[in-house]
Design an enzyme around this catalytic site. Structure first.
Site, PDB file in Angstrom:
ATOM      1  N   LYS A  17      -3.007   6.490  13.548  1.00 27.29           N
ATOM      2  CA  LYS A  17      -4.461   6.360  13.547  1.00 27.29           C
ATOM      3  C   LYS A  17      -5.140   7.710  13.790  1.00 27.29           C
ATOM      4  CE  LYS A  17      -4.565   1.984  12.641  1.00 27.29           C
ATOM      5  NZ  LYS A  17      -5.068   1.513  11.331  1.00 27.29           N
ATOM      6  N   TYR A  55       1.718   4.166  16.763  1.00 32.06           N
ATOM      7  CA  TYR A  55       0.426   3.644  16.319  1.00 32.06           C
ATOM      8  C   TYR A  55      -0.669   4.695  16.476  1.00 32.06           C
ATOM      9  CZ  TYR A  55      -3.486   0.349  15.873  1.00 32.06           C
ATOM     10  OH  TYR A  55      -4.630  -0.306  15.462  1.00 32.06           O
ATOM     11  N   THR A  90      -8.221 -10.536  16.074  1.00 29.83           N
ATOM     12  CA  THR A  90      -7.570 -10.660  14.771  1.00 29.83           C
ATOM     13  C   THR A  90      -6.257 -11.417  14.931  1.00 29.83           C
ATOM     14  OG1 THR A  90      -6.281  -8.628  15.005  1.00 29.83           O
ATOM     15  CG2 THR A  90      -8.518  -8.410  14.102  1.00 29.83           C
ATOM     16  N   VAL A 143       0.815  -1.229   0.000  1.00 33.82           N
ATOM     17  CA  VAL A 143       0.000   0.000   0.000  1.00 33.82           C
ATOM     18  C   VAL A 143       0.840   1.266   0.000  1.00 33.82           C
ATOM     19  CG1 VAL A 143      -2.006  -1.085   1.084  1.00 33.82           C
ATOM     20  CG2 VAL A 143      -0.247  -0.019   2.529  1.00 33.82           C
TER      21      VAL A 143
END
Length: 252
Positions: free
Chosen positions: A162, A158, A193, A57
């Site tokens: 976000k 992180y 997950t 990506v």
């Protein structure tokens, strides 16, 4: 917006949130292109209606190729869901010294810049499609996290990435409104997950105990269900939706 006889592109589509979303979109009649790294795709199960595309990506050329493949499916590209991301943990000042700058940059590069890269190139392709009777051409859903608001110790990188996704949501929706493209963000809480696969059952139970209600971890299928609801609800735009069971994270 209708999904039947349209194309959809999902990043991080080989596992976790992305895999659940790709499957859910395919079940609604979309031709789905699940984008992931090659090693992830090699381990992904076959899913009816889902085609896997290897791409990073953060690489504009690879993403453009993936978008062009989705846009050339013979049906209009209408839906994009950005699920690709990483979540390493490191303190700004830890036992081993200062937070590694390369690690910080990598997290932001994949989670935030990668999402923007996909959003921008997909929007270019969606804008070329014919609008429906309501002037709609598509919807792009990004993935943030409740860490954008309640970042814990060790989540500086992180949470930054976000938080950037949350900040991107409204201006992206405003930028793309003239093209009939909506932009929304989902900010999940703790989801069951592959990221949690390596921790003990006891630790997972302790995480679940902190969720007010329902007192359990979220499921990838619930993220997918919310993504479908956003696609279906034409008046949702420029909004970040928390999916967290009313959880507010403690410092650690």
């Amino acid at each position: 917006m209708q999904l039947d006889n349209t194309a959809a592109l999902v990043t991080g589509g080989a596992s976790g949130l992305g895999a659940a979303t790709a499957k859910a979109l395919a079940e609604q009649g979309a031709t789905v292109f699940a984008v992931d790294l090659k090693n992830g795709i090699d381990q992904a199960p076959e899913v009816e209606g889902v085609r896997y595309v290897a791409a990073d990506v953060t690489d504009p050329g690879q993403v453009r190729a993936a978008v062009e493949e989705a846009a050339g499916a013979g049906v209009p590209l209408r839906t994009v869901v950005n699920c690709a991301g990483i979540g390493p943990s490191a303190r700004i000042l830890g036992k081993r010294g200062v937070h590694d700058l390369a690690l910080y940059a990598k997290v932001v590069q994949i989670n935030l810049i990668g999402s923007f890269n996909v959003l921008a190139l997909a929007a270019e392709a969606i804008a070329r499609t014919e609008a429906d009777e309501h002037g709609q051409r598509g919807v792009i859903i990004n993935t943030a996290s409740i860490a954008a608001f309640d970042g814990q110790i060790g989540q500086a990188a992180y949470s930054s990435s976000k938080g950037g996704i949350v900040g991107l949501t409204l201006p992206a929706a405003r930028d793309l409104a003239q093209h009939g493209i909506r932009v929304c963000t989902i900010a999940p809480g703790i989801v069951e997950t592959p990221m949690l696969a390596t921790v003990s059952e006891e630790f997972r139970a302790s995480l679940a105990a902190g969720v007010p209600f329902p007192q359990r971890l979220a499921r990838p299928e619930e993220y997918a269900k919310l993504a479908l609801a956003i696609v279906d609800h034409d008046y949702l735009n420029g909004e970040t939706i928390r999916m967290d069971g009313a959880l507010r994270m403690a410092p650690r």
